[in-house]
Design a protein around this motif. Sequence first.
Motif, PDB file in Angstrom:
ATOM      1  N   GLU A 205      -4.475-185.074  -1.086  1.00  0.00           N
ATOM      2  CA  GLU A 205      -4.640-186.229  -1.969  1.00  0.00           C
ATOM      3  C   GLU A 205      -4.493-187.514  -1.145  1.00  0.00           C
ATOM      4  N   SER A 206      -5.335-188.513  -1.454  1.00  0.00           N
ATOM      5  CA  SER A 206      -5.313-189.788  -0.734  1.00  0.00           C
ATOM      6  C   SER A 206      -4.560-190.850  -1.524  1.00  0.00           C
ATOM      7  N   PHE A 207      -3.847-191.720  -0.797  1.00  0.00           N
ATOM      8  CA  PHE A 207      -3.088-192.804  -1.399  1.00  0.00           C
ATOM      9  C   PHE A 207      -3.412-194.103  -0.662  1.00  0.00           C
ATOM     10  N   ASP A 208      -2.782-195.186  -1.091  1.00  0.00           N
ATOM     11  CA  ASP A 208      -2.977-196.469  -0.428  1.00  0.00           C
ATOM     12  C   ASP A 208      -2.546-196.381   1.038  1.00  0.00           C
ATOM     13  N   ASN A 209      -3.050-197.281   1.842  1.00  0.00           N
ATOM     14  CA  ASN A 209      -2.704-197.362   3.262  1.00  0.00           C
ATOM     15  C   ASN A 209      -3.129-196.108   4.023  1.00  0.00           C
ATOM     16  N   ASN A 210      -4.176-195.413   3.518  1.00  0.00           N
ATOM     17  CA  ASN A 210      -4.739-194.236   4.175  1.00  0.00           C
ATOM     18  C   ASN A 210      -3.777-193.059   4.276  1.00  0.00           C
ATOM     19  N   GLN A 215      -1.068-181.172  -1.694  1.00  0.00           N
ATOM     20  CA  GLN A 215      -0.435-180.776  -2.947  1.00  0.00           C
ATOM     21  C   GLN A 215       0.031-179.325  -2.917  1.00  0.00           C
ATOM     22  N   SER A 216      -0.430-178.551  -1.960  1.00  0.00           N
ATOM     23  CA  SER A 216      -0.053-177.148  -1.855  1.00  0.00           C
ATOM     24  C   SER A 216       0.362-176.829  -0.420  1.00  0.00           C
ATOM     25  N   VAL A 217       1.556-176.252  -0.278  1.00  0.00           N
ATOM     26  CA  VAL A 217       2.062-175.809   1.028  1.00  0.00           C
ATOM     27  C   VAL A 217       2.544-174.381   0.870  1.00  0.00           C
ATOM     28  N   LYS A 218       1.968-173.465   1.640  1.00  0.00           N
ATOM     29  CA  LYS A 218       2.349-172.055   1.574  1.00  0.00           C
ATOM     30  C   LYS A 218       2.859-171.606   2.936  1.00  0.00           C
ATOM     31  N   ILE A 219       4.083-171.070   2.962  1.00  0.00           N
ATOM     32  CA  ILE A 219       4.697-170.586   4.194  1.00  0.00           C
ATOM     33  C   ILE A 219       4.789-169.074   4.108  1.00  0.00           C
ATOM     34  N   ILE A 220       4.225-168.385   5.110  1.00  0.00           N
ATOM     35  CA  ILE A 220       4.201-166.925   5.131  1.00  0.00           C
ATOM     36  C   ILE A 220       4.960-166.463   6.369  1.00  0.00           C
ATOM     37  N   ILE A 221       6.010-165.663   6.158  1.00  0.00           N
ATOM     38  CA  ILE A 221       6.846-165.169   7.246  1.00  0.00           C
ATOM     39  C   ILE A 221       6.566-163.689   7.441  1.00  0.00           C
ATOM     40  N   LYS A 222       6.275-163.303   8.691  1.00  0.00           N
ATOM     41  CA  LYS A 222       5.924-161.914   8.990  1.00  0.00           C
ATOM     42  C   LYS A 222       6.779-161.402  10.137  1.00  0.00           C
ATOM     43  N   GLY A 223       6.916-160.070  10.208  1.00  0.00           N
ATOM     44  CA  GLY A 223       7.633-159.464  11.318  1.00  0.00           C
ATOM     45  C   GLY A 223       8.902-158.793  10.861  1.00  0.00           C
ATOM     46  N   ASN A 233       1.166-177.570  -7.292  1.00  0.00           N
ATOM     47  CA  ASN A 233       1.093-178.491  -8.433  1.00  0.00           C
ATOM     48  C   ASN A 233       1.910-179.756  -8.165  1.00  0.00           C
ATOM     49  N   THR A 234       1.813-180.224  -6.948  1.00  0.00           N
ATOM     50  CA  THR A 234       2.662-181.323  -6.490  1.00  0.00           C
ATOM     51  C   THR A 234       2.178-182.675  -6.982  1.00  0.00           C
ATOM     52  N   LYS A 235       3.145-183.503  -7.386  1.00  0.00           N
ATOM     53  CA  LYS A 235       2.884-184.905  -7.714  1.00  0.00           C
ATOM     54  C   LYS A 235       3.767-185.755  -6.816  1.00  0.00           C
ATOM     55  N   PHE A 236       3.233-186.918  -6.405  1.00  0.00           N
ATOM     56  CA  PHE A 236       3.926-187.764  -5.447  1.00  0.00           C
ATOM     57  C   PHE A 236       4.297-189.115  -6.061  1.00  0.00           C
ATOM     58  N   GLY A 237       5.416-189.663  -5.609  1.00  0.00           N
ATOM     59  CA  GLY A 237       5.834-191.010  -5.968  1.00  0.00           C
ATOM     60  C   GLY A 237       6.428-191.686  -4.742  1.00  0.00           C
ATOM     61  N   PHE A 238       6.576-193.003  -4.801  1.00  0.00           N
ATOM     62  CA  PHE A 238       6.975-193.727  -3.592  1.00  0.00           C
ATOM     63  C   PHE A 238       8.108-194.727  -3.842  1.00  0.00           C
ATOM     64  N   THR A 239       8.799-194.608  -4.987  1.00  0.00           N
ATOM     65  CA  THR A 239       9.916-195.501  -5.281  1.00  0.00           C
ATOM     66  C   THR A 239      11.214-194.906  -4.749  1.00  0.00           C
ATOM     67  N   LYS A 240      12.139-195.783  -4.396  1.00  0.00           N
ATOM     68  CA  LYS A 240      13.434-195.349  -3.875  1.00  0.00           C
ATOM     69  C   LYS A 240      14.255-194.719  -4.998  1.00  0.00           C
ATOM     70  N   MET A 241      15.032-193.693  -4.685  1.00  0.00           N
ATOM     71  CA  MET A 241      15.836-193.036  -5.698  1.00  0.00           C
ATOM     72  C   MET A 241      17.199-192.649  -5.137  1.00  0.00           C
ATOM     73  N   GLU A 242      18.149-192.397  -6.037  1.00  0.00           N
ATOM     74  CA  GLU A 242      19.480-191.965  -5.642  1.00  0.00           C
ATOM     75  C   GLU A 242      19.431-190.498  -5.219  1.00  0.00           C
ATOM     76  N   THR A 243      20.316-190.126  -4.287  1.00  0.00           N
ATOM     77  CA  THR A 243      20.333-188.754  -3.786  1.00  0.00           C
ATOM     78  C   THR A 243      21.771-188.214  -3.806  1.00  0.00           C
ATOM     79  N   PRO A 244      22.319-187.960  -4.978  1.00  0.00           N
ATOM     80  CA  PRO A 244      23.715-187.494  -5.060  1.00  0.00           C
ATOM     81  C   PRO A 244      23.874-186.082  -4.511  1.00  0.00           C
TER      82      PRO A 244
END
Length: 257
Positions: A205-210, A215-223, A233-244
């Motif tokens: 997905e493209s946003f401002d400032n290029n 939206q999808s990341v799949k990690i496959i571990i083998k061995g 089904n990822t949605k993105f935001g860019f505002t600062k938030m608290e991280t308790p």
Amino acid sequence: MQNASENDSIKVENSDNNPIDAGKNIQDRLTFYENIYIHPKFDQIKINSKITADNIRVSPLDATIYIESDKKIWSNINFLFFNAARAIITPEGIKAVDKYNKNFIDSDFEYLNNLLNINFIDYKTLEKLLMGRTFLLISNKNSNITKNAEGYQLSSITNQKIITNGVEREYKLNMRYSNDYNLIYVKLQDVKSDDAVEIVYDQWESFDNNLRLPQSVKIIIKGSKTSQILLENTKFGFTKMETPYSVPANYKKIEIK
């Protein structure tokens, strides 16, 4: 634990000295490297995803992942509107609370490396991995880059050597990019064992400032360990938030072995 990376990406060394591929256009390579390594800067990104993993009893889980560039990755995971887990990752290490089992983790990055069957994850590598950015610093001398109608294919000519805490592992590397340089696929195969990790990125997905994000990341571990982790089904935001983040007094610490 000493991190495997230097500066902004993992440094990958040659096992031997091979010349630059004959017939390759250096200008084309420079353009390629500029596009896969130079990205717009950001202050913070909020990622809302569904997480599915085959080693989790209940899934999918609702996850909020919040990244402050170069500082911290905070995550909050819910199941059926109940808070199940919380974690905060900084360059110093990983802290996580499992509210379902009433335990917690306080570790360096060895925990994640053991989980993924690899030896090169540190803070910056993980940040880039989640955002679909190239997290390996590839030498021009030991890579083969080809172009076809679907995009770019990068493969290692010699094994890629990564040393962490005095322990050396060698990998064969394959990467694929789209025509507009979005990372599509990464595979690192340990050359001395069956251990491998594959990462698949999709639905960019493209946003401002290029800025572009998958939206999808799949990690496959083998061995010796096998599992799959999917963020979708990822949605993105860019505002600062608290991280308790806090650990209740009666929680038990999990010792990492």
